[in-house]
Each structure stands twice: as structure tokens, then as C-alpha cells.
Design a protein around this motif. Structure first.
Motif, PDB file in Angstrom:
ATOM      1  N   GLU A   1      47.847  -6.669  17.103  1.00  0.00           N
ATOM      2  CA  GLU A   1      48.255  -8.009  17.518  1.00  0.00           C
ATOM      3  C   GLU A   1      49.699  -8.245  17.107  1.00  0.00           C
ATOM      4  OE1 GLU A   1      45.615 -11.152  16.579  1.00  0.00           O
ATOM      5  OE2 GLU A   1      43.828 -10.091  17.289  1.00  0.00           O
ATOM      6  N   ALA A   2      50.525  -8.652  18.060  1.00  0.00           N
ATOM      7  CA  ALA A   2      51.950  -8.843  17.797  1.00  0.00           C
ATOM      8  C   ALA A   2      52.178 -10.011  16.843  1.00  0.00           C
ATOM      9  CB  ALA A   2      52.691  -9.085  19.105  1.00  0.00           C
ATOM     10  N   SER A   3      53.152  -9.853  15.982  1.00  0.00           N
ATOM     11  CA  SER A   3      53.501 -10.929  15.052  1.00  0.00           C
ATOM     12  C   SER A   3      54.523 -11.879  15.662  1.00  0.00           C
ATOM     13  CB  SER A   3      54.075 -10.341  13.759  1.00  0.00           C
ATOM     14  OG  SER A   3      55.249  -9.578  14.033  1.00  0.00           O
ATOM     15  N   GLU A   4      55.180 -11.427  16.713  1.00  0.00           N
ATOM     16  CA  GLU A   4      56.252 -12.201  17.356  1.00  0.00           C
ATOM     17  C   GLU A   4      55.686 -13.044  18.494  1.00  0.00           C
ATOM     18  OE1 GLU A   4      59.325 -14.004  17.969  1.00  0.00           O
ATOM     19  OE2 GLU A   4      59.945 -12.247  16.807  1.00  0.00           O
ATOM     20  N   ASN A   5      55.929 -14.355  18.441  1.00  0.00           N
ATOM     21  CA  ASN A   5      55.468 -15.248  19.512  1.00  0.00           C
ATOM     22  C   ASN A   5      56.487 -15.398  20.632  1.00  0.00           C
ATOM     23  OD1 ASN A   5      52.877 -15.927  18.580  1.00  0.00           O
ATOM     24  ND2 ASN A   5      53.754 -17.341  17.082  1.00  0.00           N
ATOM     25  N   LEU A   6      57.768 -15.321  20.298  1.00  0.00           N
ATOM     26  CA  LEU A   6      58.830 -15.563  21.277  1.00  0.00           C
ATOM     27  C   LEU A   6      59.209 -14.252  21.970  1.00  0.00           C
ATOM     28  CD1 LEU A   6      61.089 -17.959  19.154  1.00  0.00           C
ATOM     29  CD2 LEU A   6      59.336 -18.583  20.835  1.00  0.00           C
ATOM     30  N   LEU A   7      58.478 -13.909  23.016  1.00  0.00           N
ATOM     31  CA  LEU A   7      58.706 -12.628  23.687  1.00  0.00           C
ATOM     32  C   LEU A   7      60.048 -12.594  24.416  1.00  0.00           C
ATOM     33  CD1 LEU A   7      55.165 -11.782  25.117  1.00  0.00           C
ATOM     34  CD2 LEU A   7      56.102 -11.346  22.845  1.00  0.00           C
ATOM     35  N   TYR A   8      60.387 -13.668  25.108  1.00  0.00           N
ATOM     36  CA  TYR A   8      61.729 -13.757  25.703  1.00  0.00           C
ATOM     37  C   TYR A   8      62.780 -13.867  24.604  1.00  0.00           C
ATOM     38  CZ  TYR A   8      59.816 -14.731  30.404  1.00  0.00           C
ATOM     39  OH  TYR A   8      59.170 -14.661  31.614  1.00  0.00           O
ATOM     40  N   GLY A   9      62.474 -14.646  23.602  1.00  0.00           N
ATOM     41  CA  GLY A   9      63.410 -14.838  22.501  1.00  0.00           C
ATOM     42  C   GLY A   9      63.774 -13.535  21.824  1.00  0.00           C
ATOM     43  N   LYS A  10      62.786 -12.660  21.646  1.00  0.00           N
ATOM     44  CA  LYS A  10      63.023 -11.356  21.031  1.00  0.00           C
ATOM     45  C   LYS A  10      64.016 -10.545  21.853  1.00  0.00           C
ATOM     46  CE  LYS A  10      61.970  -8.059  18.046  1.00  0.00           C
ATOM     47  NZ  LYS A  10      62.318  -8.177  16.619  1.00  0.00           N
ATOM     48  N   GLN A  11      63.868 -10.611  23.168  1.00  0.00           N
ATOM     49  CA  GLN A  11      64.782  -9.900  24.052  1.00  0.00           C
ATOM     50  C   GLN A  11      66.213 -10.381  23.864  1.00  0.00           C
ATOM     51  OE1 GLN A  11      64.467  -8.856  28.657  1.00  0.00           O
ATOM     52  NE2 GLN A  11      64.860 -11.024  28.376  1.00  0.00           N
ATOM     53  N   PHE A  12      66.420 -11.695  23.841  1.00  0.00           N
ATOM     54  CA  PHE A  12      67.770 -12.233  23.670  1.00  0.00           C
ATOM     55  C   PHE A  12      68.348 -11.854  22.316  1.00  0.00           C
ATOM     56  CE2 PHE A  12      66.490 -14.951  27.219  1.00  0.00           C
ATOM     57  CZ  PHE A  12      67.647 -14.938  27.984  1.00  0.00           C
ATOM     58  N   SER A  13      67.535 -11.898  21.283  1.00  0.00           N
ATOM     59  CA  SER A  13      68.019 -11.541  19.943  1.00  0.00           C
ATOM     60  C   SER A  13      68.389 -10.065  19.865  1.00  0.00           C
ATOM     61  CB  SER A  13      66.965 -11.886  18.885  1.00  0.00           C
ATOM     62  OG  SER A  13      66.786 -13.283  18.800  1.00  0.00           O
TER      63      SER A  13
END
Length: 324
Positions: free
Chosen positions: A266-278
């Protein structure tokens, strides 16, 4: 450290979705905005920030802009990415990256000549779940691959009358809107296939298709549709187990099953688009000229696979006819 400054070129549905996550990250902000319809840009900027500019070039050239996010309709991706490159600004461009493989090559060649970072916005492969699946495959967790099957079937035609879905000049069709995800997933896990079969239901564009990628020792089957709601998964079978990925293109979990039992990631990151931008912001600031997660080579090769599928379905865009 100062937040990374993004120019948003386009303020439609995908812009809304990505911006909602971008503004929740700690390291990104929207500093400039342009849209063909000015009122949409004004509304967008009121909600998410940024200065609205009268032209795309002004928005791209704004002094605080470090990266340009191109999310206009797919047929215009190449034009606005080239415009950003011309102005020396790094680019994250939505999928489908360009009209075809040749245009993708031209864009990346231009970026190389101008020493400018360019990457495709393929958010799936910036995120933990897809990368974990790839790790399981590469580590031999399920042994040798026996088969894989996937589906991305969403009744878009029932939910919206947006002309971009059915207009050839706007790159309409299920393949470019949905199937690109199945194809990229197979490519990322298994590389280029030895051969492809693609059969589609054609109107002016493809409403659905069945795709098979033939590898040396196994096949990957894909069902894609914008006509009906069906499956949304990517499942892989091996000699020692299996991997199931529900809602694979945006998955937050994957299940590995072997003789030792079942393991759920289970992924710990909720912001999937956000992760891409970062990730992309970090790549740009580090001085890279192409994506570490999404390389130029991978984008070009996936565009080639899309071209071959269209070729087998007989789908040629008007822009391509003009160049013959």
C-alpha cells in the motif's frame, strides 16, 4: 528553499486535477497561467494561484517560471512544448506526448539542441505502487513470466460529449486517451514486444480495441474502451506466483501472491500528481535535461507502439495526411 515555480499552459480538466494536488505539496507553486479562453484562466488562477497572461509565450517567459506544464489538447502538445524550449524553459508535457513518434523525436532533438529539460507527464511511473510492481518483476518474485492481461475500459462517451474524444484532428479515440496507460505499463515492465496485434472498433476514431503484445515467451493482452465500463486492472502471472494491480494507472496498492502467501503493498503517498511535480522539479533543479523516471527514449518508443496500433487499425490523423 523557495517553492518551484510552474507555468500552467491550459486550464481544462486535467489542469484542475493536477493543480489540486500541486498546491498541497510543500515544494511547488503555480506562478503563471494561460488558457485560450481568458475567463477560464482567471477562474483557475483565483483558485490555484498564479498571474494570468494574455499569451502563452508571456506566461512561459514570466521571470518566476522554472518549469512549464503543458496540458492543452494533445494535438497542440508539440507546439507549446517547442515554444517553451525556444524560450529556454523546462517542460513537463501531458500524454499523449505528441501526435506520433516522429514528432516526439523532433521535440526531443530540439530540446537537446537547446539544452533544455523535457519530460512526459506519465504520473503512474513516478509513484510507489508501479515502481514496487516493477521491483517484484525484476527481482524474480513471481519467477518467469507466463502471461499478463490488463483492461482500461471507461464509458467516457456516456459521461461527456467533449469533442476531443471523437475528433481525429484532436487525437480522439480510446487508444490515445486510455490505451497509452496499458501500453506504457507493459513497456515499463517487459520492454518492447517482438510484435503487436491490434484490432479496434472504428468510427472516425477508435472507440475500443483489443491489443496483444507478443514477447519471446509470453503474451500481454489489453482491453481498452471509451464506450463501456469494464475492467481496470493489470494482472501478471509467473511460474512462482502472480501480481494483481487494481486501477493500475492510478493504483495505491498491489497484491503479490506466492506459495509463501499473500503480500499487499500500500502506497504511503496520497498525492500521486503531486509526487510527479515534486520529482520533476527536483530533476530540473539538479540540472538534468531529461526525466530520470520518464526518459526521452521511453516516450519515443511508446509513441512508436501507439503508431503501430493505429497503423493496424487504419487510424491516420489529418495532421499526418498533410505531411505525406
Amino acid at each position: 528553499m523557495k517553492k518551484f515555480g510552474w507555468a500552467y499552459i491550459g486550464c481544462g480538466g486535467i489542469a484542475q486535477g493536477t493543480a489540486k494536488e500541486l498546491v498541497q505539496t510543500e515544494d511547488n507553486q503555480i506562478v503563471s497561467v494561460w488558457n485560450r479562453t481568458r475567463s477560464k484562466a482567471d477562474t483557475f488562477a483565483e483558485e490555484f494561484g498564479g498571474t494570468v497572461y494574455a499569451t502563452a509565450e508571456e506566461a512561459i517567459s514570466a521571470p518566476e517560471v522554472e518549469g512549464v506544464y503543458v496540458n492543452v489538447n494533445g494535438d497542440q502538445h508539440g507546439y507549446y512544448t517547442e515554444l517553451a524550449i525556444k524560450n529556454g524553459k523546462a517542460v513537463l508535457c501531458e500524454k499523449p506526448f505528441t501526435i506520433n513518434e516522429q514528432e516526439a523525436k523532433d521535440v526531443f532533438n530540439h530540446a537537446t539542441e537547446q539544452n533544455v529539460y523535457v519530460s512526459e507527464a506519465m504520473w503512474t511511473w513516478h509513484n510507489e505502487t508501479a515502481l514496487k510492481v516493477k521491483e517484484w518483476i525484476n527481482s524474480g518474485a513471481i519467477g518467469e513470466i507466463v502471461s499478463a492481461d490488463s483492461a482500461f475500459e471507461v464509458a467516457l462517451l456516456k459521461y461527456t460529449d467533449n469533442p476531443r474524444l471523437t475528433t481525429p484532428s484532436m487525437l480522439g479515440g480510446a487508444l490515445m486517451d486510455l490505451g497509452v496507460y496499458n501500453i506504457r505499463y507493459s513497456y515499463e515492465l517487459f520492454g518492447l514486444p517482438e510484435s503487436i496485434q491490434c484490432e479496434g472498433e472504428m468510427h472516425e476514431v477508435d472507440y475500443k480495441e483489443d491489443i496483444v503484445f507478443h514477447y519471446a515467451n509470453f503474451d500481454v493482452t489489453m482491453k481498452v474502451s471509451m464506450k463501456e465500463d469494464g475492467g481496470h486492472f493489470f494482472n501478471i502471472k509467473g511460474t512462482k506466483g502472480s501480481i494483481a494491480v487494481p486501477q493500475f494507472h492510478m493504483a495505491k496498492k498491489a497484491v503479490l501472491t506466492t506459495d509463501e502467501g499473500e503480500k499487499t503493498f500500500e502506497a504511503s503517498e496520497n498525492l500521486l500528481y503531486g509526487k510527479q511535480f515534486s520529482n520533476v522539479a527536483q530533476e530540473i533543479r539538479s540540472g538534468r535535461k531529461e526525466g530520470e523516471y520518464i526518459s526521452a527514449k521511453s516516450t519515443i518508443e511508446v509513441m512508436g507502439l501507439l503508431d503501430e496500433c493505429r497503423n493496424q487499425m487504419g487510424l491516420v490523423y489529418p495532421q499526418e495526411m498533410d505531411k505525406d
